[in-house]
Design a protein around this motif. Sequence first.
Motif, short mmCIF file in Angstrom:
data_model
loop_
_atom_site.label_atom_id
_atom_site.label_comp_id
_atom_site.label_asym_id
_atom_site.label_seq_id
_atom_site.Cartn_x
_atom_site.Cartn_y
_atom_site.Cartn_z
N CYS A 151 -47.92 9.29 -35.33
CA CYS A 151 -48.01 10.50 -34.51
C CYS A 151 -46.69 11.24 -34.40
O CYS A 151 -46.67 12.45 -34.12
CB CYS A 151 -48.51 10.15 -33.10
SG CYS A 151 -50.12 9.37 -33.09
N TYR A 154 -46.27 14.59 -36.39
CA TYR A 154 -47.10 15.78 -36.15
C TYR A 154 -46.20 17.00 -35.98
O TYR A 154 -45.79 17.36 -34.88
CB TYR A 154 -47.92 15.63 -34.87
CG TYR A 154 -49.04 14.60 -34.91
CD1 TYR A 154 -49.30 13.88 -36.06
CD2 TYR A 154 -49.81 14.36 -33.80
CE1 TYR A 154 -50.31 12.95 -36.10
CE2 TYR A 154 -50.84 13.43 -33.83
CZ TYR A 154 -51.08 12.72 -34.98
OH TYR A 154 -52.08 11.79 -35.02
N ASP A 155 -45.86 17.67 -37.07
CA ASP A 155 -44.96 18.81 -36.97
C ASP A 155 -45.54 20.07 -37.60
O ASP A 155 -44.85 21.07 -37.75
CB ASP A 155 -43.62 18.49 -37.63
CG ASP A 155 -43.77 18.11 -39.11
OD1 ASP A 155 -44.92 18.11 -39.60
OD2 ASP A 155 -42.75 17.82 -39.74
N SER A 260 -45.17 9.84 -28.19
CA SER A 260 -45.22 10.51 -29.49
C SER A 260 -44.93 9.54 -30.64
O SER A 260 -45.19 9.87 -31.79
CB SER A 260 -44.22 11.67 -29.52
OG SER A 260 -42.91 11.19 -29.32
N ASP A 327 -48.00 15.20 -42.86
CA ASP A 327 -47.47 14.99 -41.52
C ASP A 327 -48.33 14.05 -40.70
O ASP A 327 -48.06 13.83 -39.50
CB ASP A 327 -47.31 16.33 -40.80
CG ASP A 327 -48.65 16.99 -40.51
OD1 ASP A 327 -49.67 16.54 -41.07
OD2 ASP A 327 -48.69 17.95 -39.71
N HIS A 328 -49.39 13.48 -41.29
CA HIS A 328 -50.28 12.51 -40.65
C HIS A 328 -51.12 13.09 -39.51
O HIS A 328 -51.74 12.34 -38.77
CB HIS A 328 -49.50 11.30 -40.13
CG HIS A 328 -49.03 10.39 -41.23
ND1 HIS A 328 -48.67 9.08 -41.02
CD2 HIS A 328 -48.85 10.62 -42.57
CE1 HIS A 328 -48.30 8.53 -42.17
NE2 HIS A 328 -48.41 9.46 -43.12
N ARG A 329 -51.17 14.41 -39.39
CA ARG A 329 -51.97 14.98 -38.31
C ARG A 329 -53.45 15.10 -38.68
O ARG A 329 -54.31 14.96 -37.83
CB ARG A 329 -51.43 16.37 -37.92
CG ARG A 329 -52.30 17.04 -36.88
CD ARG A 329 -51.70 18.31 -36.33
NE ARG A 329 -52.67 18.99 -35.48
CZ ARG A 329 -52.44 20.14 -34.85
NH1 ARG A 329 -51.24 20.71 -34.95
NH2 ARG A 329 -53.36 20.71 -34.11
N TYR A 330 -53.74 15.37 -39.95
CA TYR A 330 -55.13 15.62 -40.37
C TYR A 330 -55.62 14.49 -41.27
O TYR A 330 -54.92 14.05 -42.19
CB TYR A 330 -55.24 16.96 -41.09
CG TYR A 330 -54.94 18.13 -40.17
CD1 TYR A 330 -55.91 18.62 -39.31
CD2 TYR A 330 -53.68 18.72 -40.16
CE1 TYR A 330 -55.65 19.68 -38.46
CE2 TYR A 330 -53.40 19.78 -39.31
CZ TYR A 330 -54.39 20.26 -38.46
OH TYR A 330 -54.12 21.30 -37.62
N ASP A 363 -58.77 16.45 -36.98
CA ASP A 363 -57.45 16.61 -36.37
C ASP A 363 -57.19 15.38 -35.51
O ASP A 363 -57.85 15.18 -34.49
CB ASP A 363 -57.43 17.89 -35.53
CG ASP A 363 -56.04 18.21 -34.99
OD1 ASP A 363 -55.15 17.34 -35.08
OD2 ASP A 363 -55.86 19.32 -34.47
N LYS A 365 -54.76 14.87 -33.64
CA LYS A 365 -54.13 15.26 -32.38
C LYS A 365 -55.17 15.48 -31.30
O LYS A 365 -54.93 15.25 -30.11
CB LYS A 365 -53.30 16.53 -32.59
CG LYS A 365 -52.39 16.89 -31.43
CD LYS A 365 -51.49 18.07 -31.81
CE LYS A 365 -50.52 18.40 -30.69
NZ LYS A 365 -49.63 19.52 -31.07
#
Length: 481
Positions: A151, A154-155, A260, A327-330, A363, A365
């Motif tokens: 996490c 996440y940028d 985070s 970025d490992h967010r999706y 997502d 997030k």
Amino acid sequence: MLQRLHGQGKVIWSNELDISLQHSSNMRPYNWSYTQFSQFNSDDSLLLVSGVFVGPHNSSSGEIAVISMENFTLLSRVRNKPYDVFGCWLNETNLISGNLHRIGRITSCSVLWLNNAFQGIESENVNVVKRLFKIQNLNASTIRTVMVADCSRYDSPDLLLDYEEQLAASSTCPVFDLGSDSEEEEAKPKPPLEPAVQELLDARAVPAEHGLQQLFDDIMEGRVRPAMTDTELETKVAELFVHSRTKPPEPNLLPTDNNSKTKYLIFTTGCLTYSPHQIGIKRILPHQMTTAGPVLGEERRSDEFFDSLDHVIDIHGHIIGMGLSPDHRYLYVNSRAWPRDCVISDPMQPPPIAEEIDLHVFDLKTMKEVKRALRAHRAYTPNEECFFIFLDVSKDFVASGAEDRHGYIWDRHYNICLAKLQHDNVVNSVAFSPVEQELLLTASDDTTIKVWRSPRAVRIRQARSPRPRKLLFSWLMNQKS
């Protein structure tokens, strides 16, 4: 560097302009039938390679090897079962593997282990392995395809969506937050028990630990109608047992400013049949990110024998591929859908699956699906022969293999299929260069690995080429005319 697997060994390629073979080794001496997956750690100093042991067709045993990139030596080997757990890195020096323990004919327990990549430690007081999670599997399902999302990376901004697209995506795949402690989330329906089991518990208003004894009493006294098959009985007993022996989910799953640095363990799983149809998400706590401490993990009470999942995403189809954005967010998921109103009465007989592949986007997030599924690629093998098709994601693109003899590239932001890359057989795997997203490799059953560049990248390279090479190209064109 780029790495791809070939036959019974590992092959490592340089991603310079001139692609060349750097190293190759045969894994047959370690009883490997073939290699199937590989992954570099975060600083590219170590390579994880997983493979399948030689054995009968229905064997599920495999192994993970860790290779040093400094001198290409084999550092360690770790058992991995089933082999399609694949394995993954948790951090620079620790990797995750799996093991499977059969409890009944269709009930099992998956144990996920944290392993030190350097296992040649002389001190007997230093652990090289520690148990992470112990999860019960129902209806012949197992945990497979593990990966870790960080996490703290996440940028990136939200993907570009229009309002109608967002609304359409919001209800495509049900998402169950099993660990929320908010009133709003608590009000949402949770995944129910199997109906007959729930009816037994509700009718008598007894705790789950008493429900198992009550079920046995009802069976012996003939109060259960209609008569249950052995499979139905095993499922009911397993459901009652897991509800009374499982540790509650962790609260506050979604990352905040205070946590985070959270990492998620993501994997495929299921609850209805053996084909993977759900995505399980389990938060990895800070004290679990090291092999220090008891080998079997923290002490457990009898009512916390199993770990629960913090989050479950139901795909309603056979999952055949997963990949994370840089970025490992999706999370991108390849799946082949089941019929809309199908009913699974036998876990060993999953529903038929569509030939069209859906590429879902979630997502992490918000734990919600954020786009309509990407489509264009197809697959044809039936459920019992269905295999994994690897995909990859760059900053602006997503690529996937397919069984229709092509690889595919989409624009991540606008859902546009940009390219269809031809092979002579199934395309099993794709990979973007980590330093140049407009360079893609595709690997196929036609025994070739092809390198592709975007037209823009080709034009740039041609513009930078020295003049003699350009003259030679012009000459060749004149000869053809």
